[in-house]
Every structure is written in structure tokens, then in C-alpha cells.
Design an enzyme around this catalytic site. Structure first.
Site, PDB file in Angstrom:
ATOM      1  N   ASP A  82      -4.741   3.883  -4.603  1.00 18.88           N
ATOM      2  CA  ASP A  82      -4.927   4.240  -3.400  1.00 18.88           C
ATOM      3  C   ASP A  82      -6.127   5.138  -3.109  1.00 18.88           C
ATOM      4  O   ASP A  82      -6.314   6.088  -3.598  1.00 18.88           O
ATOM      5  CB  ASP A  82      -3.712   4.745  -2.820  1.00 18.88           C
ATOM      6  CG  ASP A  82      -3.503   5.161  -1.329  1.00 18.88           C
ATOM      7  OD1 ASP A  82      -4.509   4.865  -0.535  1.00 18.88           O
ATOM      8  OD2 ASP A  82      -2.441   5.451  -0.881  1.00 18.88           O
ATOM      9  N   HIS A 119       0.701  -1.046  -0.051  1.00 15.89           N
ATOM     10  CA  HIS A 119      -0.142  -0.202   0.002  1.00 15.89           C
ATOM     11  C   HIS A 119       0.961   1.265  -0.042  1.00 15.89           C
ATOM     12  O   HIS A 119       1.808   1.494   0.962  1.00 15.89           O
ATOM     13  CB  HIS A 119      -0.836  -0.029   1.238  1.00 15.89           C
ATOM     14  CG  HIS A 119      -1.716   1.297   1.233  1.00 15.89           C
ATOM     15  ND1 HIS A 119      -1.854   1.871   2.674  1.00 15.89           N
ATOM     16  CD2 HIS A 119      -2.331   2.004   0.283  1.00 15.89           C
ATOM     17  CE1 HIS A 119      -2.645   2.926   2.296  1.00 15.89           C
ATOM     18  NE2 HIS A 119      -3.112   2.745   1.055  1.00 15.89           N
ATOM     19  N   TYR A 168      10.074  13.506 -12.589  1.00 17.87           N
ATOM     20  CA  TYR A 168      11.347  12.494 -12.514  1.00 17.87           C
ATOM     21  C   TYR A 168      11.841  12.055 -11.158  1.00 17.87           C
ATOM     22  O   TYR A 168      12.398  10.938 -10.943  1.00 17.87           O
ATOM     23  CB  TYR A 168      12.356  13.289 -13.349  1.00 17.87           C
ATOM     24  CG  TYR A 168      12.242  13.355 -14.937  1.00 17.87           C
ATOM     25  CD1 TYR A 168      11.307  12.332 -15.597  1.00 17.87           C
ATOM     26  CD2 TYR A 168      12.921  14.393 -15.531  1.00 17.87           C
ATOM     27  CE1 TYR A 168      11.545  12.520 -16.983  1.00 17.87           C
ATOM     28  CE2 TYR A 168      12.682  14.441 -16.867  1.00 17.87           C
ATOM     29  CZ  TYR A 168      11.951  13.653 -17.637  1.00 17.87           C
ATOM     30  OH  TYR A 168      11.947  13.780 -19.114  1.00 17.87           O
TER      31      TYR A 168
END
Length: 141
Positions: free
Chosen positions: A64, A22, A113
């Protein structure tokens, strides 16, 4: 071979998805994604596009629900007039598997990035669409 698992999900990619917990994040990277933004774990899916991988992954990996934006797209650079044609495709796929869709936001290229470097894994693809990179945050079952 196993029943019901899309063949695009390689054994290595399935292993990564199973290992993730998670809050862990996975990056689906287009063909232009730079090497410096990779974490240690890289899964190669050359010859495949991000939409087909996104569709296969979301069949098994929940997003999530404890965060506002479990999905991130790389934002278009400020002076670039390009409008990403692939984002509506991602959104359509998201609604197939998540009742509230991807609940995405966009983040600056360099912040993307940096976040990618901290991800659990990057999946490299042959995707040719511009601004096609996406980060998914794993939820709970």
C-alpha cells in the site's frame, strides 16, 4: 501448473492473494505464532520459511502506497537483548519489488497479535527465526 508462478504459492494462497483488496492485510507467521492470534482464514505453508514466501508474494502483491508503513514487524520485547537477524533479509527482499522497500515499522507483540486477528489471512510457516512475524498491507496495481 502455470508458468511463472513460484511453486511455493499454493492454490489456496494464490486464491487468498487474489481475493484481498486494497488495504487488506496478510500475516506471514513464524513457527511460534500462537493460535489465538489467527483470523478465520489460515493458509498452511509448513516446511517453508518466511523469507521465501515473502519473496514469492511480493512478486505479485503490491504494498500500500497510501500509508506510511504498509509492513509491520513484531517488536522485540523490551527486556529481550535479541536483535532479529531476519529483518535485514526481509528488507533486502522488499527492495527487490518495491522502490522504497517495505517501509516497515515495529509494533508491540500484543498489538501485533490484535492486528493479526483482524487480518484477511494468516500464513503459517515453519520459520524458526525469532521475531520473524510480518504483516503486509496490500496496495493497488
Amino acid at each position: 501448473m502455470l508458468k511463472g508462478i513460484p511453486p511455493i504459492l499454493t492454490p489456496e494462497l494464490l486464491k487468498v492473494l487474489m481475493e484481498m483488496g486494497h488495504g487488506d492485510e496478510i500475516v506471514l507467521a513464524d513457527g511460534n505464532f500462537p493460535r489465538f492470534a489467527y483470523p478465520e482464514a489460515v493458509v498452511r505453508c509448513d516446511g517453508h520459511g518466511v523469507p521465501e514466501l515473502l519473496d514469492a508474494i511480493l512478486q505479485f502483491m503490491p504494498l500500500d502506497t497510501y500509508v506510511e508503513n504498509p509492513t509491520a514487524f513484531m517488536a522485540v520485547l523490551p527486556d529481550d537483548p535479541y536483535k532479529p537477524e531476519i529483518w535485514p533479509i526481509y528488507q533486502e527482499i522488499g527492495f527487490r519489488y518495491e522502490k522504497d522497500g517495505l517501509r516497515e515499522n515495529t509494533i508491540d507483540k500484543y498489538a501485533f497479535y490484535e492486528r493479526a486477528r483482524k487480518a484477511y489471512a494468516v500464513v503459517t510457516t515453519g520459520e524458526k527465526a525469532l521475531y520473524a512475524n510480518v504483516i503486509l498491507r496490500k496496495g493497488v496495481v
